[in-house]
Design a protein around this motif. Structure first.
Motif, PDB file in Angstrom:
ATOM      1  N   LEU A 224      48.708 109.680 -50.126  1.00  0.00           N
ATOM      2  CA  LEU A 224      48.588 108.474 -50.969  1.00  0.00           C
ATOM      3  C   LEU A 224      47.180 107.895 -50.984  1.00  0.00           C
ATOM      4  O   LEU A 224      46.903 106.954 -51.714  1.00  0.00           O
ATOM      5  CB  LEU A 224      49.571 107.398 -50.496  1.00  0.00           C
ATOM      6  N   THR A 225      46.297 108.419 -50.156  1.00  0.00           N
ATOM      7  CA  THR A 225      44.961 107.819 -50.106  1.00  0.00           C
ATOM      8  C   THR A 225      43.881 108.751 -50.641  1.00  0.00           C
ATOM      9  O   THR A 225      42.708 108.441 -50.537  1.00  0.00           O
ATOM     10  CB  THR A 225      44.601 107.386 -48.669  1.00  0.00           C
TER      11      THR A 225
ATOM     12  N   TYR B 293      53.578 100.289 -57.413  1.00  0.00           N
ATOM     13  CA  TYR B 293      53.198  98.971 -56.872  1.00  0.00           C
ATOM     14  C   TYR B 293      53.369  98.954 -55.346  1.00  0.00           C
ATOM     15  O   TYR B 293      52.514  98.456 -54.628  1.00  0.00           O
ATOM     16  CB  TYR B 293      54.053  97.888 -57.535  1.00  0.00           C
TER      17      TYR B 293
ATOM     18  N   THR C 154      51.062 102.494 -53.647  1.00  0.00           N
ATOM     19  CA  THR C 154      49.599 102.594 -53.767  1.00  0.00           C
ATOM     20  C   THR C 154      48.954 101.362 -54.394  1.00  0.00           C
ATOM     21  O   THR C 154      47.735 101.211 -54.323  1.00  0.00           O
ATOM     22  CB  THR C 154      49.203 103.792 -54.649  1.00  0.00           C
TER      23      THR C 154
ATOM     24  N   GLY D  59      46.038 102.236 -56.607  1.00  0.00           N
ATOM     25  CA  GLY D  59      44.886 102.917 -56.018  1.00  0.00           C
ATOM     26  C   GLY D  59      45.248 104.311 -55.584  1.00  0.00           C
ATOM     27  O   GLY D  59      46.331 104.786 -55.912  1.00  0.00           O
ATOM     28  N   PRO D  60      44.453 105.024 -54.852  1.00  0.00           N
ATOM     29  CA  PRO D  60      43.078 104.663 -54.508  1.00  0.00           C
ATOM     30  C   PRO D  60      42.138 104.861 -55.699  1.00  0.00           C
ATOM     31  O   PRO D  60      42.315 105.819 -56.452  1.00  0.00           O
ATOM     32  CB  PRO D  60      42.736 105.671 -53.400  1.00  0.00           C
TER      33      PRO D  60
END
Lengths: 409, 288
Positions: free
Chosen positions: B144-145, B227, B230, B233-234
């Motif tokens: 997720l990043t 929402y 993430t 993002g990122p």
């Protein structure tokens, strides 16, 4: 005759009763932990003020402004609302809050001047300052010991924070530190001016700011801080701390009560240390306020209640059940804030109170603050995740700020 | 006349609710998109200004691109739920257990699902633990990043949650296919694949149409999972139109602009679904 009297009483009874005014009071995340305190305050207030009824509602910080705007638009505005300074100023910009400085100046002298002025916008003051905290280091003594660090010696500088975090990662495989990266706060504490005196031109792209941002990037690249640090927020960092997965966090001492309630085993090995200050000698102190929406129909009653909740007695009582500091001069002078017993809360309170001399407002107090924070946040994200260089990203964010600041508000 | 009166009496409560919670907001949204409106200050008429602004707004254009990516990826993959439906359509011992299991994500709240997957996807979460334990990766995968993986990871959650629902629709479809048609094809010498592709699938066309319609609608409106997991993002890698619209409305109080953005989404839904109706609304059992 008796019948006539009874009829007369029955007719006049309801008319002679004073009209009840209901004040809707909104707070942020105080339920269920502080139910007894708030309900007690309300009971006392209602007893002392017949004819006033307080209806208390509590919301998470993430939704309160949305709920508030919807309530105002729907014509059912609450009367007293707990907001942090950033939120309060954002709504004040849109003329949604009562100018307390103008309408109720009689309350001003109760509070520290700096805190009263936190929610100042142009010529108005839009909030009653409530409770305030300065951050401290909360750390896991057990993880410190496993990493070969002295469990009684928390880090006192940012250099030490990094060194400790590296040592914890190397020796235990756990993250030593999970930051909540708020670059606005960093800049304020480093005494880097966000704008020039005209407040129309961004000036934060200085070598110090570049170096600090680069520092975060290096920590992330070296896997010294978790990748989720940017998105998880205080709550995410606290969750990891309570799970015993991180050595230290830098946060408000009031969160110790959550550690105590939710992770008693971690609480037993928790220590606290003072906030590792920058050379500028400033600490951003997040302030909670009570505001009165302009759409409230009971300004005077609302102001009286807000002044009561943020008054000396009520704040001192609140400070005795959670590690926060009062915004009123008289309450802050109480010896309670200088004495410690064996609990980590009392040590945290002592540090937080001692640090208050360096406290400054840590929120953006500029027009279009949400937009500005978004642009700076995007720059930080791009640097920390390795998309852009720190200098390039900050220069670009400053240029974007200039465009936004040029707009009228 | 009496029959109509009875019918409308029953309809009235639902209509009243629809009026308040659906039609009124739609009308207000239509009006709002031509105004500069913050809820808190008086409305200011800006004509088509909000639309002009949208198409010069890089963040909106990025979010639009991501929403279109969502539509291109998620609904076509969701069609694979036909295979799951075929699997659970067999008369095997304990098959209702599997039907229920596949359906469980559907009845779970999306917020709960998103929080759970956020934990699973964490750089030190279960998924990375398993991958590392099996020596499939030597360092954590940043689901997720990382800019590249965040969107596919979120799409995976949407698919995972939706598959049970579509499976159920297709299961109903499969059970409505007349058995004699499939049997006749088999007697005529058709292989199992030929029976499936030439008889079963064409008869499922109305179900495919319905599911694709719903899936496109869902993909263009995707919100909760993004929402929660993430926040867009990122680096805006998962910023979709609905999330952007939410930030504009409830972050910046820019309700007029958010309404205009919503209208663009509504037009997109209409365009995608019109195209789909033209492609799929031929042949098959007609229930529409």
């Amino acid at each position: 005759m008796l019948v006539a009297c009874a009829v007369l009483l029955a007719l006049t009874g309801p008319l002679s009763e004073a009209k009840t005014t209901t004040l809707e009071f909104w707070t942020i995340s105080l339920r269920p932990m502080f139910d007894d305190y708030i309900n007690g305050l309300i009971r006392e207030y209602e007893k002392a003020n017949p004819g006033i009824r307080i209806e208390w509602k509590d919301f998470p910080i993430t939704v309160i402004t949305q709920k508030l705007t919807a309530a105002i638009a729907g014509g059912v505005a609450p009367d007293v609302v707990n907001l942090n300074t950033g939120m309060a100023l954002s709504l004040a910009e849109r003329r949604a809050l009562v100018n307390i400085g103008k309408e109720f100046p009689q309350y001003q002298d109760t509070y520290f001047e700096g805190l009263w002025n936190s929610a100042r916008l142009n010529d108005g003051v839009y909030a009653f300052p409530w409770y305030v905290v300065t951050h401290v280091v909360i750390y896991n003594k057990d993880i410190f010991a496993r990493a070969g660090l002295d469990p009684n010696k928390p880090p006192s500088t940012w250099e030490e924070v990094e060194a400790y975090a590296r040592q914890i990662k190397a020796k235990t495989g756990l993250y030593g530190w999970m930051p909540f990266i708020n670059f606005v706060t960093d800049l304020i504490e480093m005494r880097v001016a966000l704008t020039d005196e005209t407040r129309k031109r961004a000036t934060f792209n200085t070598p110090e700011a570049v170096a600090r941002l680069q520092w975060y990037r290096t920590l992330m690249e070296d896997d010294i801080i978790p990748r989720e640090s940017l998105q998880a927020g205080y709550a995410g960092a606290l969750d990891r701390y309570m799970a015993g997965k991180v050595g230290m966090i830098v946060t408000g001492p009031q969160f110790l009560s959550r550690v105590k309630a939710n992770a008693p085993d971690i609480y037993k090995v928790t220590g606290v240390g003072p906030y590792p200050m920058f050379k500028g000698g400033a600490i951003a102190a997040p302030l909670m306020n009570l505001t009165i929406p302009g759409a409230s129909k009971n300004w005077a009653e609302a102001a009286k209640f807000a002044a009561y909740v943020t008054g000396d007695e009520a704040q001192l009582a609140f400070c005795k059940i959670v590690t926060i500091l009062p915004s009123t001069k008289k309450a802050a002078a109480d010896p309670f804030f200088t004495q410690t017993d064996d609990t980590v809360e009392s040590v945290a309170r002592m540090y937080a109170a001692r640090q208050m001399q360096y406290a400054v407002e840590g929120d953006l107090t500029l027009p279009h603050s949400a937009d500005l924070a978004g642009k700076l946040g995007a720059a930080v994200e791009a640097v920390v995740y390795g998309e852009k260089g720190a200098k390039e990203a900050l220069d670009q964010a400053a240029a974007e700020w200039n465009k936004i600041l040029a707009k009228e508000r | 006349m009496r029959r109509y009166l009875i019918a409308y009496t029953f309809l009235t409560p639902a209509l009243a609710l629809l009026m308040v919670f659906t039609f009124y907001p739609i009308v207000m949204g239509l009006v709002m998109m031509f105004y500069d409106y913050t809820f808190l200050e008086p409305m200011r008429f800006v004509g088509l200004g909000n639309f002009e602004r949208a198409f010069h707004d890089p963040d909106f254009l990025i979010s639009l691109l991501h929403s279109i990516q969502y539509v291109i990826v998620v609904p076509p993959i969701q069609i694979l739920s036909i295979l799951v439906a075929i699997l659970v359509n067999r008369r095997l011992f304990g098959i209702s257990f599997f039907r229920t299991t596949y359906y469980v994500p559907v009845v779970t709240s999306m917020v709960a699902v998103a929080i759970t997957w956020k934990w699973l996807y964490d750089s030190h979460g279960l998924l990375n633990y398993i991958l590392q334990a099996l020596h499939l990766v030597d360092k954590p995968v940043y689901w997720l990043t990382s800019k590249e993986l965040a969107m596919p990871s979120v799409m995976m959650v949407t698919l995972w949650k939706g598959i049970g629902w579509y499976m159920l629709i297709y299961l109903a479809g499969l059970q409505s296919v007349p058995a004699e048609l499939e049997e006749a094809a088999a007697i005529d010498g058709a292989s199992r694949w030929q029976v499936f592709s030439k008889v079963t699938v064409p008869l499922l066309r109305p179900y495919v149409l319905f599911c694709t319609f719903m899936s496109i609608l869902g993909a263009l409106q995707v919100f909760e999972e993004i929402y929660v997991m993430t926040g867009g993002g990122p680096m805006k890698a998962t910023l979709t139109v609905s999330v952007y619209q939410f930030y504009k409305a409830f972050g910046d109080y820019d309700f007029g602009y958010a309404a205009a953005v919503g209208m663009v989404v509504a037009l997109l839904v209409a365009i995608f679904n019109l195209g789909m109706f033209r492609t799929l609304a031929k042949g098959g059992l007609r229930y529409y």
